[in-house]
Design a protein around this motif. Structure first.
Motif, short mmCIF file in Angstrom:
data_model
loop_
_atom_site.label_atom_id
_atom_site.label_comp_id
_atom_site.label_asym_id
_atom_site.label_seq_id
_atom_site.Cartn_x
_atom_site.Cartn_y
_atom_site.Cartn_z
N SER A 738 4.22 0.26 3.78
CA SER A 738 2.80 0.40 4.14
C SER A 738 2.65 1.09 5.49
O SER A 738 1.81 1.99 5.67
N ASP A 741 3.82 4.78 5.08
CA ASP A 741 2.88 5.59 4.31
C ASP A 741 1.62 5.88 5.10
O ASP A 741 1.07 6.98 5.06
N LYS A 770 -0.21 6.88 -4.03
CA LYS A 770 0.10 5.49 -3.68
C LYS A 770 -1.08 4.81 -2.99
O LYS A 770 -1.45 3.68 -3.30
N LEU A 771 -1.69 5.52 -2.02
CA LEU A 771 -2.81 4.94 -1.28
C LEU A 771 -3.99 4.67 -2.21
O LEU A 771 -4.66 3.62 -2.10
N ARG A 773 -3.80 4.03 -5.48
CA ARG A 773 -3.44 2.89 -6.33
C ARG A 773 -3.65 1.57 -5.59
O ARG A 773 -4.16 0.59 -6.16
N ARG A 774 -3.23 1.55 -4.31
CA ARG A 774 -3.41 0.32 -3.54
C ARG A 774 -4.89 0.04 -3.31
O ARG A 774 -5.33 -1.12 -3.32
N SER A 775 -5.68 1.11 -3.09
CA SER A 775 -7.10 0.90 -2.82
C SER A 775 -7.81 0.31 -4.02
O SER A 775 -8.73 -0.51 -3.87
N ASN A 777 -6.23 -1.44 -6.48
CA ASN A 777 -5.41 -2.53 -7.03
C ASN A 777 -4.72 -2.12 -8.33
O ASN A 777 -4.70 -2.87 -9.33
N ASP A 779 -1.21 -1.10 -10.19
CA ASP A 779 0.22 -1.32 -10.00
C ASP A 779 0.91 0.00 -9.68
O ASP A 779 0.68 1.02 -10.34
N LEU A 780 1.75 -0.02 -8.64
CA LEU A 780 2.44 1.19 -8.22
C LEU A 780 3.39 1.70 -9.27
O LEU A 780 3.73 2.89 -9.29
#
Length: 831
Positions: A738, A741, A770-771, A773-775, A777, A779-780
């Motif tokens: 995190s 990135d 990636k960012l 996907r995290r924003s 929720n 799954d990576l």
């Protein structure tokens, strides 16, 4: 005592004198005063006799000790004889000393240079001139000189114009006989003048005329052109035979004829047909027939001689529509053609019959003036109106628009000349495509005769749009008068022309200069880069967009007037457009604190500022580079020191581990307001705008541009939430994905915000993925799922394509078999 030989002998007499003085001192006490006088008189007589005797002795040794002791001092004093000897040894020519040179010259024989006349004539005809068209300029210039001479003579003797007072030059082409006639009503030539001036190469009648005027203490006219005496022979560039018919007031009319090998002179059997003046008839070579065309002659006269003092007329033809009466036979034919009978014709009333006419084309010959334009630069500028300037500009520049500005001046000093310079209203479409290419915008005249427009030295490249004329009476020409000799006078002229041109631009109205700068602003910027001697003058002509005004452009002087009290620099920002510059993170703090920022949006602007380090004592500061001084308060500086200690470990982590390949260092910034970070160029590095320009060069090679390899400085805004979050993630776990990135994402966005380009767009896309996907929720590790029918359809298409290929191959084989059978049958039939 040793200046001369005899003075050396008197020196020995002085030696004897000192001996007598010694004996005299011993006798003083015993002799009376009267005896003393007798004794002294005897000593003087003895001295004189001794000196004379020694002088008459021819075998006296004059190289004795006295001369050596008195004449040659070791301290450095030398005799006059020795000085002469040293000079004679120093002055030598090819190993000869002065005496040897004198003896050689006294015994030498004097000869004059010899020349083979025929070969000399060939050299003049074939080698002296580059362009054959020069012949007309030379002959018209000679005619102008002849007219000037008779005009000058008429000032003291009006009777010389009794034959004709009309002073002019006439040109008459004769295509039938392949001849061209140039006629003038000038002074003419006598038989002796024809032989002496035309029969002697490099004999200038004009130079001789000027010399006579100077000998007679008369004012010499400055209008005369000739000076070398070879211009007439340019006639043989285009003619096989030249015939000169001339009539002078002091002689009969004579004819001079030559074929370039020899010449003849004879009295004209026709008598006086000219009245006064000269007619030159050129019988043209076959390859020169084009010079008999009216348009060709007109173009040459306009190019070289349109500003001659005297009118030039040409015998021209034109077609006119005229009415002619119809003859009786033609009338009858016309009536029969109309279907009428003879009886119908007889019935017509003769009283009502009107004479019939027809319109036909008729060729009319007449003399046409060739040089209506007058050299207005010779007039006082106060006497010339704008309409005259505009008409003159259009005539010589072949431009239909009026000029935007002009300057009319005369210069005196090392060189005297007159000039008119014009600024066009619009720039040509290829102004910068052919930048540096030779242009013919400045035309050089010498005594109103066009010499050349091929001058790189007359105007610098950045002023190649300036049009105008320069006329001088004392410029050095080469013999062919096609080019000027390269000397310091040309540099003087260039310097004055540049100063006058820049002064003309400076005096333009605001509206006119705005129009000018829109067309030629890049030229001014190029001038700052190229002409360092006029850099300050050109800097005052620069205009840029500014944060002070949304539409109008500003000058540096206006910027200086609006500067804040303690402002030490002129701030500027470069970019591709004004909007990009206004939204750049580099100007956030500058605009917030009320500083004015110049927006440089042309590709050449940053080059220009690099060559203009300061203006009136204030240096330029690129807002996108390091060391931006914003005059922060002491309290603000203390706060930044405290934050620096708090973010110190994060700065080192970014530089040493995460972003080591892209940045030189990471620091906290006080220039950012709303942006989290920015990439700043070093003081001598490339900004984002300059790096983009360098990569876009037409001759740049991929992978060899050092602009993209320079490391930048990462400046972080310690008050931005993303930077605070990055510092928090680092302190929790510096090895976490995190933190890395987020650091890389901030770096990539800083690249784009600062005008730089991304080196690795693939990694940037993956980090953004990636960012995101995290924003949301996601799954990576979630993969992309493609339905089976898409793959099946692809397989069916592949099978169909294979079957189609097999069918095509079988058809090709069948066609080849048929062709083979047909060819066999054809061979059988032929057999």
């Amino acid at each position: 005592a040793v200046v001369s030989t005899q003075s050396g002998h008197y020196g020995r007499g002085l030696h004897i004198y000192f001996c007598f003085v010694a004996s005299f001192s011993a006798l003083v006490s015993s002799l009376t005063f009267s005896i003393m006088k007798i004794y002294l008189l005897g000593i003087c007589c003895l001295l004189v006799l001794t000196g004379l005797g020694r002088a008459e002795d021819e075998e006296v040794d004059i190289d004795g000790i006295v001369e050596e002791d008195l004449g040659k001092s070791t301290i450095g004093s030398k005799t006059d004889d020795e000085t002469v000897e040293r000079e004679e040894e120093a002055i030598k020519l090819d190993g000869l000393n002065v005496s040897q040179m004198k003896a050689m010259r006294d015994g030498s024989e004097k000869h004059h240079y010899q020349a083979e006349v025929n070969r000399m004539m060939k050299l003049i005809i074939n080698s002296l001139y580059r362009n054959k068209e020069i012949f007309l300029r030379e002959l018209i210039s000679n005619a102008s000189d002849a007219l000037d001479k008779i005009r000058f003579m008429s000032l003291t003797d009006p009777e010389v114009l009794s034959a004709t007072a009309d002073l002019k030059v006439m040109i008459k082409p004769d295509k039938e006989n392949h001849a061209l006639h140039i006629i003038d009503t000038g002074v003419g030539m006598t038989r002796e003048d024809l032989v002496k001036n035309l029969g002697t190469i490099a004999k200038s009648g004009t130079s001789e005329f000027l010399a006579k005027m100077e000998e007679g203490d008369e004012s010499v006219p400055s209008d005369l052109i000739g000076q070398f005496g070879v211009g007439f022979y340019s006639s043989f560039l285009v003619a096989d035979t030249v015939v000169v018919t001339s009539k002078n007031n002091d002689d009969d009319q004579y004819i001079w004829e030559s074929d370039a090998n020899s010449f003849t002179v004879a009295k004209d059997p026709r008598g006086n047909t000219l009245g006064r003046g000269t007619q030159i008839s050129l019988f043209m070579k076959e390859e020169a027939y084009d010079f008999l065309e009216e348009n060709t002659i007109k173009d040459l006269v306009k190019k070289y001689s349109q500003f001659i003092n005297f009118p030039i007329h040409m015998w021209t033809s034109r077609t006119e529509k005229v009415e002619e009466p119809v003859e009786e036979d033609e009338k009858a034919e016309d009536e029969v053609k109309d279907g009428e009978t003879d009886d119908d014709v007889k019935v017509e009333d003769e009283d009502d019959e009107k004479p019939k006419v027809k319109v036909v084309d008729k060729t009319v010959y007449d003399w046409e003036a060739m040089n209506d334009n007058k050299p207005i630069w010779l007039r006082n500028s106060k006497d010339v109106e704008d309409a005259d300037y505009n008409a003159f500009y259009k005539s010589f520049s072949k431009n239909s628009d009026d000029p935007l500005a002009h300057v009319h001046f005369s210069a005196e000093g090392e060189v005297t000349f007159r000039s008119i310079l014009f600024v066009p209203k619009s720039a040509p479409h290829d102004l910068y495509q052919d930048y540096g290419k030779k242009v013919d915008n400045i035309k050089m005249y010498v005594k109103r005769v066009f010499i050349t427009d091929d001058f790189e030295e007359m105007m610098p490249k950045y002023l190649n749009f300036i049009k105008g004329v320069v006329d001088s009476d004392d410029l050095p020409l080469n013999v062919s008068r096609e080019t000027l000799q390269q000397n310091k006078l040309l540099r003087v002229i260039k310097k004055k022309l540049v100063r006058k041109a820049l002064d003309m631009l400076k005096k333009m109205s605001e509206e006119d200069y705005t129009n000018f700068y829109r067309e030629f602003g890049t030229n001014i910027k190029l001038g700052v880069m190229e002409d360092h001697s006029n850099r300050n003058r050109l800097a005052k002509l620069l205009r840029w967009q500014s944060s002070n005004d949304d539409s109008a452009m500003t000058s540096l002087q206006e910027y200086m007037e609006r500067m804040k009290e303690k402002q030490e620099h002129i701030y500027f920002m470069t970019g591709t457009a004004r909007d990009e510059c206004e939204k750049s993170p580099f100007v956030e703090k500058l605009l917030k604190k009320g500083y004015e920022v110049l927006y440089l949006v042309d590709p050449i602007d940053e080059y220009t500022v690099q060559n203009l380090p300061e203006f009136e004592g204030k240096k330029f500061q690129n807002a996108a580079k390091e060391n931006l001084n914003l005059n922060e308060s002491e309290k603000a500086k203390e706060t930044m020191e405290v934050l620096g200690r708090e973010f110190d470990l994060l700065m080192n982590w970014l530089k040493e581990k995460v972003l080591s390949s892209g940045i030189d260092k990471a620091i906290l910034s006080s220039r950012l307001v709303g942006s989290p970070c920015a990439l700043v160029a070093t003081q001598y590095g490339y900004s984002g705008n300059m790096e983009r320009i360098m990569k876009s060069q037409a001759y740049a090679k991929a992978g060899t541009n050092e602009a993209g390899s320079q490391k930048k400085i990462l400046e972080l805004n310690p008050f931005h939430p993303l930077v605070k979050e990055l510092n928090k993630l680092y302190k929790e776990d510096e090895e976490s994905d995190s933190a890395k990135d987020l650091a890389n994402a901030l770096y990539d966005t800083a690249l784009l915000r600062s005008g730089f380009s991304l080196k690795d767009t693939t990694n940037f896309s993956e980090r953004m993925d990636k960012l995101l996907r995290r924003s949301y929720n996601i799954d990576l590790d979630a993969a992309v799922e493609i339905p089976e029918e898409f793959d099946a359809e692809e397989e069916e298409e592949a099978k169909t394509e294979e079957e189609g290929e097999e069918v095509e191959e079988s058809e090709d084989v069948a066609d080849e078999t048929v062709e083979d059978e047909e060819s066999e049958e054809t061979v059988k039939d032929e057999l």
